[in-house]
Design an enzyme around this catalytic site. Structure first.
Site, mmCIF file in Angstrom:
data_model
loop_
_atom_site.group_PDB
_atom_site.id
_atom_site.type_symbol
_atom_site.label_atom_id
_atom_site.label_comp_id
_atom_site.label_asym_id
_atom_site.label_seq_id
_atom_site.Cartn_x
_atom_site.Cartn_y
_atom_site.Cartn_z
ATOM 1 N N ASN A 80 -63.152 -35.323 -53.192
ATOM 2 C CA ASN A 80 -63.079 -36.785 -53.178
ATOM 3 C C ASN A 80 -62.838 -37.247 -54.611
ATOM 4 O O ASN A 80 -63.742 -37.206 -55.435
ATOM 5 C CB ASN A 80 -64.399 -37.345 -52.627
ATOM 6 N N TRP A 81 -61.606 -37.687 -54.870
ATOM 7 C CA TRP A 81 -61.264 -38.080 -56.250
ATOM 8 C C TRP A 81 -61.844 -39.443 -56.616
ATOM 9 O O TRP A 81 -61.792 -39.853 -57.770
ATOM 10 C CB TRP A 81 -59.746 -38.119 -56.418
ATOM 11 N N LYS A 82 -62.348 -40.179 -55.619
ATOM 12 C CA LYS A 82 -62.865 -41.536 -55.868
ATOM 13 C C LYS A 82 -61.774 -42.367 -56.576
ATOM 14 O O LYS A 82 -60.605 -42.159 -56.312
ATOM 15 C CB LYS A 82 -64.187 -41.477 -56.633
ATOM 16 N N HIS A 89 -68.776 -43.492 -47.082
ATOM 17 C CA HIS A 89 -69.301 -42.944 -48.336
ATOM 18 C C HIS A 89 -70.369 -43.890 -48.893
ATOM 19 O O HIS A 89 -70.249 -45.118 -48.766
ATOM 20 C CB HIS A 89 -68.163 -42.748 -49.348
ATOM 21 N N GLU A 102 -70.867 -44.933 -51.734
ATOM 22 C CA GLU A 102 -70.339 -45.946 -52.668
ATOM 23 C C GLU A 102 -69.714 -47.121 -51.907
ATOM 24 O O GLU A 102 -69.734 -48.247 -52.397
ATOM 25 C CB GLU A 102 -69.348 -45.279 -53.640
ATOM 26 N N GLU A 117 -74.773 -36.315 -48.002
ATOM 27 C CA GLU A 117 -74.727 -36.548 -49.448
ATOM 28 C C GLU A 117 -75.947 -37.366 -49.858
ATOM 29 O O GLU A 117 -75.924 -38.605 -49.751
ATOM 30 C CB GLU A 117 -73.459 -37.324 -49.825
ATOM 31 N N GLY A 127 -73.159 -37.476 -58.575
ATOM 32 C CA GLY A 127 -72.783 -37.761 -59.956
ATOM 33 C C GLY A 127 -73.918 -37.639 -60.952
ATOM 34 O O GLY A 127 -73.807 -38.097 -62.085
ATOM 35 N N SER A 179 -73.123 -33.475 -56.546
ATOM 36 C CA SER A 179 -73.214 -32.588 -57.704
ATOM 37 C C SER A 179 -72.921 -31.118 -57.399
ATOM 38 O O SER A 179 -73.495 -30.222 -58.022
ATOM 39 C CB SER A 179 -74.581 -32.734 -58.403
ATOM 40 N N GLY A 216 -67.080 -34.319 -55.567
ATOM 41 C CA GLY A 216 -66.562 -35.450 -56.326
ATOM 42 C C GLY A 216 -65.994 -35.000 -57.652
ATOM 43 O O GLY A 216 -64.899 -34.435 -57.728
ATOM 44 N N GLY A 217 -66.757 -35.210 -58.724
ATOM 45 C CA GLY A 217 -66.279 -34.960 -60.089
ATOM 46 C C GLY A 217 -65.618 -33.603 -60.282
ATOM 47 O O GLY A 217 -64.574 -33.505 -60.945
HETATM 48 P P1 13P Z 1 -70.169 -35.637 -57.247
HETATM 49 O O1 13P Z 1 -69.691 -34.264 -56.779
HETATM 50 O O2 13P Z 1 -69.398 -36.164 -58.402
HETATM 51 O O3 13P Z 1 -71.649 -35.673 -57.388
HETATM 52 O O4 13P Z 1 -69.798 -36.649 -56.030
HETATM 53 C C1 13P Z 1 -70.158 -36.309 -54.746
HETATM 54 C C2 13P Z 1 -69.513 -37.256 -53.830
HETATM 55 O O5 13P Z 1 -69.863 -38.426 -53.784
HETATM 56 C C3 13P Z 1 -68.414 -36.749 -52.992
HETATM 57 O O6 13P Z 1 -68.062 -37.668 -52.011
#
Ligand code: 13P
Length: 258
Positions: free
Chosen positions: A19-21, A104, A106, A174, A180, A219, A240-241
């Site tokens: 997930n590149w956000k 998600h 967010e 999640e 993050g 994470s 994510g990251g």
């Molecule tokens: P991180 O891997 O950056 O913690 O993000 C997880 C996430 O929200 C994937 O959707």
């Protein structure tokens, strides 16, 4: 299906989605090319999906030519209409996506998305022919209060439509406090929650509930991926990251149990 055996003896393919956000410009296609190079000759037991921002879905889909999956990060419940700034599941499909994330944390946090809205988005994804990754997970205060299973139960009951029994669906657990932050639940806590989610899915969907992948997200990184992916009922990861750099994402994909 191909891949690893689950506790019920069923074979299931591991799903690893990035997930590149709100990250990525056209220059990020170089990471996609590096990812494809790194995945050449990989065992077929892992399905890899990249979910770039909506602006890059068509470009990434053109680049990967079906060798890996491409997903959106959200979709509107309606196929089209006067909803300025929104993107429909049909538009994602038209741009070359085969998956989308919905619900998600967010989106729930910054856009006030409710379980009911998330459920309608999941149904929209299926209507358009997309697979859907439905995200759930507790915030830190809920875990500290010992309410994580109750929260997840409510989200599963209200965000996951009945169609999950037959349509392409994955659940991403999640924990919001792990996103993050570099913090993750212990392996035992991940296993406990994933077993719990499996139990809830089977209670609701019967045998079909065994076939829904349960991804862990929060994470996940090249160092912890191997042990997280080895936990019972962990059917993959939503990253994510660490999905933004091809080298890191490749290490995570390579950490999947054979
Ligand atoms: P991180 O891997 O950056 O913690 O993000 C997880 C996430 O929200 C994937 O959707």
């Amino acid at each position: 299906m191909i891949g690893r055996g689950l506790s019920n003896g069923k074979e299931m393919r591991l799903l690893i989605a990035g997930n590149w956000k709100m990250n990525g410009l056209a220059a990020s296609l170089e990471e996609v090319r590096a990812l494809l190079r790194g995945l050449e000759g990989r065992p077929a037991g892992v399905e890899v999906v990249v979910c770039p921002p909506a602006t890059l879905v068509a470009k990434v889909a053109a680049e990967v030519q079906g060798k890996i999956g491409v997903g959106g990060q959200d979709c509107h419940p309606k196929p089209s209409g006067a909803y300025t700034g929104d993107v429909s599941a049909e538009m994602l499909r038209d741009a070359g996506a085969s998956w989308t994330i919905v619900g998600h944390s967010e989106r729930r946090q910054y856009h006030g998305e409710t379980d009911d809205l998330v459920r309608s988005k999941a149904e929209a994804a299926w209507r358009a022919g997309l697979g859907v990754i439905i995200c759930i997970g507790e915030i830190e205060a809920e875990r500290l209060a010992g309410k994580e299973e109750a929260v997840v139960d409510r989200q599963l009951a209200n965000s996951v439509p009945d169609g999950a029994a037959t349509a392409k669906t994955a659940i991403a657990y999640e924990p919001v406090w792990a996103i993050g932050t570099g913090r993750t639940p212990t392996n035992d806590d991940i296993a406990k929650m994933h077993r719990h989610i499996r139990k809830v899915l089977v209670a609701r969907f019967g045998k079909a509930g065994q076939g829904i992948e349960i991804l862990y997200g929060g994470s996940v990184n090249p160092k912890n991926a191997k042990e997280i992916l080895a936990q019972p009922e962990v059917g993959g990861a939503l990253v994510g990251g660490a999905s933004l750099k091809a080298a890191d994402f490749l290490t995570i994909v390579a950490a999947a149990p054979a």
